[in-house]
Design a protein around this motif. Sequence first.
Motif, mmCIF file in Angstrom:
data_model
loop_
_atom_site.group_PDB
_atom_site.id
_atom_site.type_symbol
_atom_site.label_atom_id
_atom_site.label_comp_id
_atom_site.label_asym_id
_atom_site.label_seq_id
_atom_site.Cartn_x
_atom_site.Cartn_y
_atom_site.Cartn_z
ATOM 1 N N GLY A 34 0.824 -1.203 0.000
ATOM 2 C CA GLY A 34 0.000 0.000 0.000
ATOM 3 C C GLY A 34 0.858 1.252 0.000
ATOM 4 N N SER A 35 0.258 2.402 -0.266
ATOM 5 C CA SER A 35 1.004 3.660 -0.285
ATOM 6 C C SER A 35 0.721 4.466 0.978
ATOM 7 C CB SER A 35 0.620 4.477 -1.524
ATOM 8 O OG SER A 35 -0.761 4.797 -1.524
ATOM 9 N N GLY A 36 1.662 5.359 1.333
ATOM 10 C CA GLY A 36 1.455 6.246 2.476
ATOM 11 C C GLY A 36 1.413 5.519 3.803
ATOM 12 N N TYR A 37 2.552 5.168 4.371
ATOM 13 C CA TYR A 37 2.642 4.318 5.569
ATOM 14 C C TYR A 37 2.019 2.960 5.280
ATOM 15 C CZ TYR A 37 3.129 8.937 7.784
ATOM 16 O OH TYR A 37 3.509 10.211 8.094
ATOM 17 N N GLY A 38 2.208 2.455 4.085
ATOM 18 C CA GLY A 38 1.500 1.258 3.639
ATOM 19 C C GLY A 38 2.069 -0.030 4.179
ATOM 20 N N GLY A 39 1.202 -1.034 4.275
ATOM 21 C CA GLY A 39 1.639 -2.374 4.614
ATOM 22 C C GLY A 39 2.311 -3.036 3.426
ATOM 23 N N GLY A 40 3.226 -3.954 3.688
ATOM 24 C CA GLY A 40 3.876 -4.696 2.614
ATOM 25 C C GLY A 40 2.942 -5.731 2.010
ATOM 26 N N TYR A 148 1.862 -17.446 5.166
ATOM 27 C CA TYR A 148 1.610 -16.958 6.522
ATOM 28 C C TYR A 148 0.922 -15.592 6.509
ATOM 29 C CZ TYR A 148 4.535 -20.637 8.525
ATOM 30 O OH TYR A 148 5.041 -21.847 8.917
ATOM 31 N N PRO A 149 0.335 -15.204 7.650
ATOM 32 C CA PRO A 149 -0.316 -13.894 7.745
ATOM 33 C C PRO A 149 0.681 -12.741 7.678
ATOM 34 C CG PRO A 149 -1.073 -15.366 9.492
ATOM 35 C CD PRO A 149 0.113 -16.013 8.856
ATOM 36 N N GLY A 150 0.138 -11.550 7.371
ATOM 37 C CA GLY A 150 0.939 -10.337 7.421
ATOM 38 C C GLY A 150 1.028 -9.780 8.826
ATOM 39 N N GLY A 151 1.958 -8.832 9.011
ATOM 40 C CA GLY A 151 2.112 -8.182 10.306
ATOM 41 C C GLY A 151 1.143 -7.024 10.464
ATOM 42 N N THR A 152 1.101 -6.472 11.662
ATOM 43 C CA THR A 152 0.183 -5.369 11.957
ATOM 44 C C THR A 152 0.928 -4.048 12.067
ATOM 45 O OG1 THR A 152 0.363 -5.844 14.325
ATOM 46 C CG2 THR A 152 -1.470 -6.848 13.140
ATOM 47 N N TYR A 153 0.186 -2.998 11.888
ATOM 48 C CA TYR A 153 0.686 -1.623 11.932
ATOM 49 C C TYR A 153 1.361 -1.301 13.266
ATOM 50 C CZ TYR A 153 -0.137 3.454 12.488
ATOM 51 O OH TYR A 153 -0.038 4.783 12.724
ATOM 52 N N LYS A 154 2.445 -0.521 13.192
ATOM 53 C CA LYS A 154 3.173 -0.087 14.383
ATOM 54 C C LYS A 154 3.074 1.431 14.503
ATOM 55 C CE LYS A 154 6.159 -0.190 17.811
ATOM 56 N NZ LYS A 154 5.804 -0.734 19.122
ATOM 57 N N ALA A 155 2.416 1.934 15.572
ATOM 58 C CA ALA A 155 2.197 3.364 15.723
ATOM 59 C C ALA A 155 3.274 4.063 16.532
ATOM 60 C CB ALA A 155 0.836 3.617 16.373
ATOM 61 N N SER A 156 4.021 3.333 17.347
ATOM 62 C CA SER A 156 4.992 3.971 18.213
ATOM 63 C C SER A 156 6.205 3.051 18.340
ATOM 64 C CB SER A 156 4.378 4.229 19.594
ATOM 65 O OG SER A 156 5.324 4.770 20.491
ATOM 66 N N PRO A 157 7.423 3.593 18.276
ATOM 67 C CA PRO A 157 7.754 5.011 18.239
ATOM 68 C C PRO A 157 7.698 5.632 16.855
ATOM 69 C CG PRO A 157 9.746 3.704 18.242
ATOM 70 C CD PRO A 157 8.613 2.737 18.345
ATOM 71 N N GLN A 158 7.312 4.884 15.855
ATOM 72 C CA GLN A 158 7.327 5.419 14.500
ATOM 73 C C GLN A 158 6.200 4.764 13.715
ATOM 74 O OE1 GLN A 158 10.902 4.527 12.285
ATOM 75 N NE2 GLN A 158 10.995 6.608 11.536
ATOM 76 N N TYR A 159 5.534 5.544 12.870
ATOM 77 C CA TYR A 159 4.473 4.979 12.044
ATOM 78 C C TYR A 159 5.090 4.067 10.998
ATOM 79 C CZ TYR A 159 1.343 8.477 14.035
ATOM 80 O OH TYR A 159 0.591 9.226 14.890
ATOM 81 N N VAL A 160 4.725 2.796 11.031
ATOM 82 C CA VAL A 160 5.240 1.824 10.075
ATOM 83 C C VAL A 160 4.129 0.839 9.733
ATOM 84 C CG1 VAL A 160 6.962 0.049 9.597
ATOM 85 C CG2 VAL A 160 7.565 1.964 11.070
ATOM 86 N N GLY A 202 7.105 -3.130 5.320
ATOM 87 C CA GLY A 202 6.146 -2.047 5.497
ATOM 88 C C GLY A 202 6.804 -0.680 5.357
ATOM 89 N N GLY A 203 6.037 0.306 4.910
ATOM 90 C CA GLY A 203 6.540 1.662 4.753
ATOM 91 C C GLY A 203 6.304 2.493 6.000
ATOM 92 N N GLY A 204 7.165 3.449 6.261
ATOM 93 C CA GLY A 204 7.022 4.302 7.435
ATOM 94 C C GLY A 204 7.399 5.734 7.131
#
Length: 302
Positions: A34-40, A148-160, A202-204
């Motif tokens: 995805g784009s803009g802090y997107g998931g891989g 396998y499943p994908g990972g989940t969004y990380k909000a802290s300490p950095q948006y990823v 993932g993008g951050g």
Amino acid sequence: MASFGYQVLGFGSGGTVKLVEVDFLVIAGGGSGGSGYGGGGGAGGYRNSYNSESSGGGGSAESKAELEEGALYTITVGDGGAGPSSGGTQAGHPGNPSSIGTVITTVGGGSGAGGPQATPPTGPGGSGGGVRTESAPAISTGTTNQGYPGGTYKASPQYVGGGGGGAGSVGRGPATPYGGGGNGVASTITGSPVTRAGGGGGGGEFFSGSAGPGGAGAGTGPGTPPPAGAGSANAGSGGGGGGGQHPQPNHGGGGAGGTGLVIVRSPTAAPMTVSPGTNSVATVGGDTVATFTVSGTLKINP
């Protein structure tokens, strides 16, 4: 009777049909990030009977396939999902299935989630795309015995964005490295081991996720995010998630998923013909190995 990888079946007075036992490696196209802090993007579905080198993904090692001697099989090599453009928060696109006729089929890699304003598509992939928990997430599950499943969004300490799942492991989220793609699986069906079907990173903030067959982590670097890395061609790897930088027009685009692959390995007594000429046939360890990098046809000769 059965002999040297052949099974001969009688059909009354109409003659016999020979079934040849073959090993296979079939990998679907990878999903895009995805784009803009997107998931891989998730890796394409991975199915392999050779040397018990199948994806874990909740399943078990696969048995050989039986193909009919003299029959013409349609081989489909799935395309990877197209990467969304820069400047927004779009979700990625799923990959496309690869198959050997109707005998062996795979599921395309899951799409990576877009940024906070995006609502990604739902549905499992061969391996799941990375997701974001503060927006409606994709169903990030993989398909049993394919990934396998994908990972989940990380909000802290950095948006990823979460890393896409791979054929060998779950995509990473709130762990180090943040947003790393899941690992691929090494196969020796063509001789030396080759690792394929890794998830996209993932993008951050200020960076975009890279992608590779082994499950690349999120890349770093200052400045406006470039487009994320594309999944490896003919490895079914997921594309990287696009990085984020405000204002929104500066968000990085997601990387495209890698194209899939089909390999069939038969006893030397069962030589094979492939088309078009882009595809190839070789002898490996006394067996005949047909490798399809583009869609075509396969015939096991009498």
